[in-house]
Design a protein around this motif. Structure first.
Motif, short mmCIF file in Angstrom:
data_model
loop_
_atom_site.label_atom_id
_atom_site.label_comp_id
_atom_site.label_asym_id
_atom_site.label_seq_id
_atom_site.Cartn_x
_atom_site.Cartn_y
_atom_site.Cartn_z
N PHE A 23 -4.94 -3.01 -6.69
CA PHE A 23 -4.03 -3.91 -7.41
C PHE A 23 -4.12 -3.24 -9.14
O PHE A 23 -3.00 -2.91 -9.49
CB PHE A 23 -3.47 -4.99 -6.86
CG PHE A 23 -1.79 -5.09 -6.77
CD1 PHE A 23 -1.67 -5.74 -8.03
CD2 PHE A 23 -1.01 -4.71 -5.93
CE1 PHE A 23 -0.30 -5.96 -8.30
CE2 PHE A 23 0.24 -5.23 -6.13
CZ PHE A 23 0.92 -5.26 -7.81
N ARG A 24 -5.00 -3.05 -9.55
CA ARG A 24 -4.66 -2.70 -11.18
C ARG A 24 -5.40 -1.60 -11.56
O ARG A 24 -4.50 -0.92 -12.06
CB ARG A 24 -5.47 -3.91 -11.89
CG ARG A 24 -5.14 -3.81 -13.58
CD ARG A 24 -5.64 -5.09 -13.95
NE ARG A 24 -5.64 -5.16 -15.14
CZ ARG A 24 -6.06 -5.81 -15.99
NH1 ARG A 24 -6.45 -7.49 -15.95
NH2 ARG A 24 -5.96 -6.02 -17.61
N TYR A 25 -5.69 -1.18 -10.92
CA TYR A 25 -6.36 0.40 -11.72
C TYR A 25 -6.18 1.32 -9.84
O TYR A 25 -6.82 2.03 -10.55
CB TYR A 25 -7.87 0.16 -12.07
CG TYR A 25 -8.60 -0.69 -12.76
CD1 TYR A 25 -8.85 -2.17 -13.00
CD2 TYR A 25 -7.88 -0.08 -13.96
CE1 TYR A 25 -9.08 -2.57 -14.29
CE2 TYR A 25 -8.48 -0.85 -15.04
CZ TYR A 25 -8.51 -2.54 -14.87
OH TYR A 25 -8.40 -3.32 -15.85
N MET A 26 -5.56 1.45 -9.19
CA MET A 26 -5.80 1.90 -7.86
C MET A 26 -4.10 1.97 -7.34
O MET A 26 -3.99 1.90 -6.00
CB MET A 26 -6.63 2.83 -7.11
CG MET A 26 -7.92 3.41 -7.88
SD MET A 26 -9.54 3.49 -7.36
CE MET A 26 -10.49 2.16 -7.05
N ARG A 27 -3.55 1.18 -8.71
CA ARG A 27 -2.37 0.58 -7.18
C ARG A 27 -1.10 1.91 -6.37
O ARG A 27 -0.81 1.54 -5.16
CB ARG A 27 -0.90 0.23 -7.78
CG ARG A 27 -0.07 -0.46 -8.01
CD ARG A 27 1.34 -0.82 -8.98
NE ARG A 27 0.31 -2.11 -10.07
CZ ARG A 27 1.15 -2.86 -10.06
NH1 ARG A 27 2.40 -2.74 -10.21
NH2 ARG A 27 0.90 -3.41 -11.13
N PRO A 28 -1.76 3.24 -6.71
CA PRO A 28 -0.95 4.75 -6.37
C PRO A 28 -1.54 4.67 -4.46
O PRO A 28 -0.85 4.20 -3.77
CB PRO A 28 -1.11 5.46 -6.43
CG PRO A 28 -0.79 5.57 -8.09
CD PRO A 28 -1.35 3.73 -8.09
#
Length: 696
Positions: free
Chosen positions: A562-567
Motif C-alpha cells: 500500500f505504501r510503496y507499490m500502491r498502483p
C-alpha cells in the motif's frame, strides 16, 4: 467583482452576438483551424446541393485580398419571403441561428448541414460577406457587415471590407443587380474573415483545401471542384473530378502492394427514432419516424503495416470516428475471427486470438453512411453519435463479408485465403514480439537486479497469466513447490514477519532483505518510480497461515504494497489466498469412498456438522485443524488454495481516494510510531472482540 448577484447582472446575447462572443463553441478555435472550418461550412452547403442532384461544379477561389469565394450551380438560396419572420430566405439563412432547409422539411434527403448555424456563423465572424443568388432569370444580391445587413459604398467598384457601410434602418432589401442566363441557378458567396475575431497568423491553408476538395470529388462521383489561388500574384488552378467513387479513393490512399482487390460493400438498414416534427400550425410535436441508413464501404488490404481509414457521414468527414466506424471495426474483427477459427488447422493458430490491430494492419478503407438528420457530437461534426448506425453498419459488413468468404469464384477464394494468411501472420508476429519483450524484461531483471536466489520462478513470460505467491516460511514453500503449476505460478518465501514499513524510513525499508526481495522480484520499482507496466506478474498472492501470526504477516505485506507499490493494489492485482481451516472426512457406508469437505471458519464448520448430523452421516474424529500451510500435503494445498478451479482468492482493492485516506489512517493507527492512540483504540475496542474468534 462584487458580492451582489441579481438578475440585472445576467446578459442575454441576441442573434449572432453569441457567436462573436464565443466563436470556439461553433468553429472550434479562432486560429487557422477555425478559419478553415468556416470555409468548410460554406463548401458543405454547396456540396449538399450537388448531392441532391443540383449542379455538378463548385468553384473555390482564394482572392489576393484575403477573401474567399465559393460558387455553386445549385438551386440558389430562396429569395422569397419566409412568412414567420417576414424576411427573405437569403437574410434568414445568413442572420438567424438554427434556420435552414435541412430540418426534415423535404428539401434534402440527407445532408451534412444539420444545425442551421453554418452560414450564419460564417456571416457573424466575417468583417464583410457578399452573397449573390441566380434564380428565375435574375441575380439577387445582399451584403453584411459582421452579421448586419446593409450596403457597402464600393467606390470605383472594387469590393473592400473597410468600405463605408450603411446598415438598413427600417427594412432589409434583397437587391436585383442583374439578369441571369436562362435556366442558370446557383449561389456565389464571398467573405472577408473578421480579424477582430481571428488571430493574426490565421490563414487559409491551400494544402488542406486541396485535400478536402479531392476527398469530396471522390465521395461525390461526377462532381467537379475547382480550387483557384490568386494570392501569389498569378492564378494557380487545380480541378478535381472522379467517376470511380470511394473505390478510386481507396486506390489513391493505398501506397503498398495489394493483398486483395478493392472490395466494395454496400447495403442499407432502417431504424426508428422519436424526433420533434414541425406541424402546419407551427408547433413541434414528438413523432416516431423511420429512418433509412445507407452504407457504402470500400476496403483493401496491402502488404504494408499502416492503417488508413476514412469515415464520412453525408459527405462530412468524421476524423474522430463514431458509431459507424465502431460498427465497422467490431464486425470486421468478429468476421475475420470466425474465418480464422474455421480454418484453424490450416492456419496453425493454436489458442491465440486475433486482435483489432492484427486485422487493421495494412488496411485501407473508406466508409460512408448517408442518413437523414444524423446526430453529431458538437457543431464541428467530428464524431457521429447516432446509436442505431452501429448495428446497421455491422449487419451490412457481416452479410457482405460472409458472402465474400463463402464465394466459389477462384479470385475470391484466393484473395480470402491470402487475407487470412496475412492477418494470422500479423497475430503470430505480435505474439512473438510480446514473448520476446517479456523474455528480455525478465533477462534484464535477472542480470541487473539479481533476482533473489530463493525465488522459485515460473516458465511463462505472459504477464497476464503469471502469478507470484508470497509464502510464509520454508515449510510452506516445500509444500507449495509440489502443489504449484510451474508453468505460470512462481513462489517467493519470506522469513517470518517483515519490517513494519509504516514506522520505518525508506532507507530502512530498502535495507531490509525481505522487503528488497519482494520489490526486486516484482520488478516495477517502488514509491514514485513504481511503473505498473513493468510488473513481472499479473497477480501477487499473499499466502500465509490461517492464524493470528499469518494475519499479522499479511497485514505487514499489505502495508508494504500500500505504501510503496500502491498502483499494483489500485489495479486489483494483489490478492490474499484463503486456505481452509478444517478438513472434515465424511464416512460413507459400504465401498463408497469417503468424502472430503473443507471449511474456512468455525461457523462454517459448526453449520456443516449440524447438517451432517441431521442427515445421519458420520465423520472421522478428530477433525483436522490446520495450524499452518506446512501441515497440508501438496494435493490438499493445490486443490484448496492454488489451483484456479478450486481456490478462493480475496482481491485487495482501494475503492476510491476517500477509502484510501481512511486506509492510510487505519494503517497509521495500527502500525505507526504513535503508541498512545493505538493503546486507546485497543482498550476501547476490546469489548467488541469475541474471545472465541482469537486463535490460541
Amino acid at each position: 467583482m462584487t458580492a451582489e448577484y441579481s438578475a440585472h447582472h445576467l446578459q442575454v446575447l441576441e442573434g449572432l452576438e453569441a457567436v462573436r462572443k464565443r466563436p470556439g463553441m461553433y468553429i472550434g478555435s479562432n486560429g487557422s483551424p477555425g478559419l478553415m472550418h468556416c470555409l468548410w461550412e460554406i463548401i458543405d452547403n454547396a456540396v449538399d446541393e450537388a448531392v441532391a442532384g443540383n449542379g455538378a461544379k463548385i468553384d473555390i477561389i482564394l482572392h489576393s485580398d484575403g477573401s474567399v469565394e465559393v460558387h455553386d450551380r445549385g438551386r440558389g438560396i430562396p429569395v422569397d419571403v419566409e412568412p414567420r419572420t417576414g424576411l427573405t430566405g437569403v437574410e434568414v439563412v445568413f442572420t438567424k441561428l438554427h434556420a435552414g432547409g435541412k430540418f426534415g422539411g423535404g428539401s434534402y434527403a440527407a445532408s451534412g448541414g444539420l444545425h442551421g448555424v453554418g452560414a450564419s456563423v460564417v456571416n457573424a465572424l466575417s468583417e464583410r460577406l457578399d452573397v449573390e443568388v441566380d434564380r428565375g432569370g435574375k441575380t439577387y444580391a445582399m451584403s453584411f457587415h459582421r452579421g448586419e445587413p446593409g450596403i457597402f459604398d464600393d467606390d470605383g467598384g472594387e469590393k473592400r471590407p473597410d468600405a463605408p457601410f450603411t446598415p438598413f434602418s427600417e427594412k432589409s432589401e434583397l437587391r436585383v443587380v442583374g439578369k441571369a442566363a436562362k435556366g442558370a441557378t446557383g449561389t456565389r458567396i464571398r467573405y472577408w474573415a473578421d480579424r477582430q475575431i481571428f488571430t493574426k497568423d490565421a490563414a487559409f491553408q491551400l494544402g488542406e483545401l486541396e485535400t478536402r476538395a479531392r476527398q469530396t470529388a471522390f465521395l461525390v462521383p461526377g462532381l467537379e471542384l475547382v480550387v483557384s489561388d490568386d494570392r501569389g500574384g498569378e492564378r494557380n488552378e487545380t480541378s478535381y473530378h472522379y467517376e470511380g467513387g470511394i473505390s478510386e479513393f481507396v486506390e489513391y490512399l493505398a501506397t503498398d502492394a495489394p493483398v486483395t482487390d478493392t472490395w466494395r460493400i454496400q447495403g442499407e438498414g432502417t431504424f426508428k427514432e422519436t424526433v420533434p416534427v414541425l406541424q402546419p400550425d407551427g408547433h413541434m410535436v414528438a413523432t416516431e419516424v423511420e429512418r433509412t441508413c445507407s452504407v457504402d464501404l470500400a476496403l483493401r488490404w496491402g502488404t504494408g503495416y499502416d492503417t488508413t481509414t476514412r469515415s464520412f457521414v453525408n459527405i462530412i468527414a468524421t476524423p474522430k470516428g463514431g458509431t459507424h466506424q465502431q460498427g465497422f471495426e467490431q464486425e470486421l474483427l468478429k468476421s475475420l475471427r470466425g474465418q480464422v477459427e474455421q480454418n484453424a488447422r490450416r492456419l496453425k493458430v493454436g489458442s491465440d486470438k486475433l486482435e483489432k490491430d492484427d486485422v487493421l494492419a495494412g488496411l485501407t478503407a473508406v466508409l460512408t453512411v448517408n442518413l437523414p438528420e444524423p446526430q453529431f457530437e458538437g457543431q464541428t461534426k467530428e464524431v457521429l453519435g447516432t446509436p442505431a448506425v452501429r448495428s446497421i453498419v455491422s449487419q451490412v459488413v457481416r452479410k457482405e463479408l460472409a458472402a465474400r468468404f463463402s464465394s466459389t469464384k477462384r479470385d475470391d477464394k484466393s484473395q480470402a485465403s491470402q487475407l487470412l494468411d496475412k492477418v494470422v501472420a500479423e497475430m503470430k508476429a505480435r505474439v512473438s514480439a510480446r514473448a520476446h519483450k517479456e523474455t528480455q524484461r525478465r533477462k534484464n531483471a535477472l542480470e541487473s537486479s539479481s533476482l533473489p536466489a530463493k525465488l522459485v520462478d515460473c516458465r511463462s513470460s505472459d504477464v497476464t497469466q503469471s502469478e507470484l505467491f508470497i509464502v510464509e516460511g520454508d515449510s510452506a514453500l516445500g509444500t507449495a513447490r509440489h502443489a504449484r503449476n510451474s508453468e505460470f505460478q512462481a513462489l517467493l518465501p519470506i522469513r517470518g514477519k517483515i519490517l513494519n514499513v509504516q514506522k520505518a524510513s525508506v532507507s530502512d525499508m530498502l535495507g531490509n532483505a525481505e522487503c528488497a526481495a519482494i520489490i526486486t522480484t516484482i520488478g516495477a520499482g517502488s514509491g514514485r518510480s513504481f511503473d505498473l507496466s513493468q510488473a513481472r506478474y499479473g497477480k501477487v498472492i499473499l499466502m500465509s497461515d490461517a492464524d493470528v501470526d499469518g494475519a499479522h504477516i499479511r497485514t505487514l505485506l499489505l502495508t508494504l504494497f500500500f505504501r510503496y507499490m500502491r498502483p499494483l493494489v489500485e489495479a486489483g492485482r494483489v490478492f490474499s489466498a484463503v486456505p481452509p481451516l478444517h478438513r472434515v472426512i465424511v464416512m460413507n457406508p459400504g465401498s463408497k469412498p469417503n468424502e472430503t469437505i473443507y471449511t474456512y471458519s468455525e461457523g462454517e464448520l459448526h453449520a456443516l456438522l449440524t447438517k451432517l448430523q441431521r442427515a445421519g452421516k458420520r465423520w472421522q474424529d478428530p477433525i483436522q485443524r490446520y495450524k499452518g500451510l506446512g501441515e497440508m500435503d501438496a494435493d490438499q494445498l493445490a486443490n484448496t488454495t492454488m489451483e484456479k478451479s478450486g481456490r478462493l482468492l480475496r482481491r485487495v482493492t482501494v475503492e476510491d481516494a476517500e477509502s484510501a485516506d481512511a486506509a492510510v489512517r487505519t494503517f497509521e493507527l495500527l502500525m505507526g510510531n504513535d503508541v498512545a492512540p493505538r493503546r486507546e483504540f485497543i482498550m476501547s475496542s476490546s469489548d467488541k472482540l469475541s474471545r472465541e474468534s482469537i486463535d490460541a
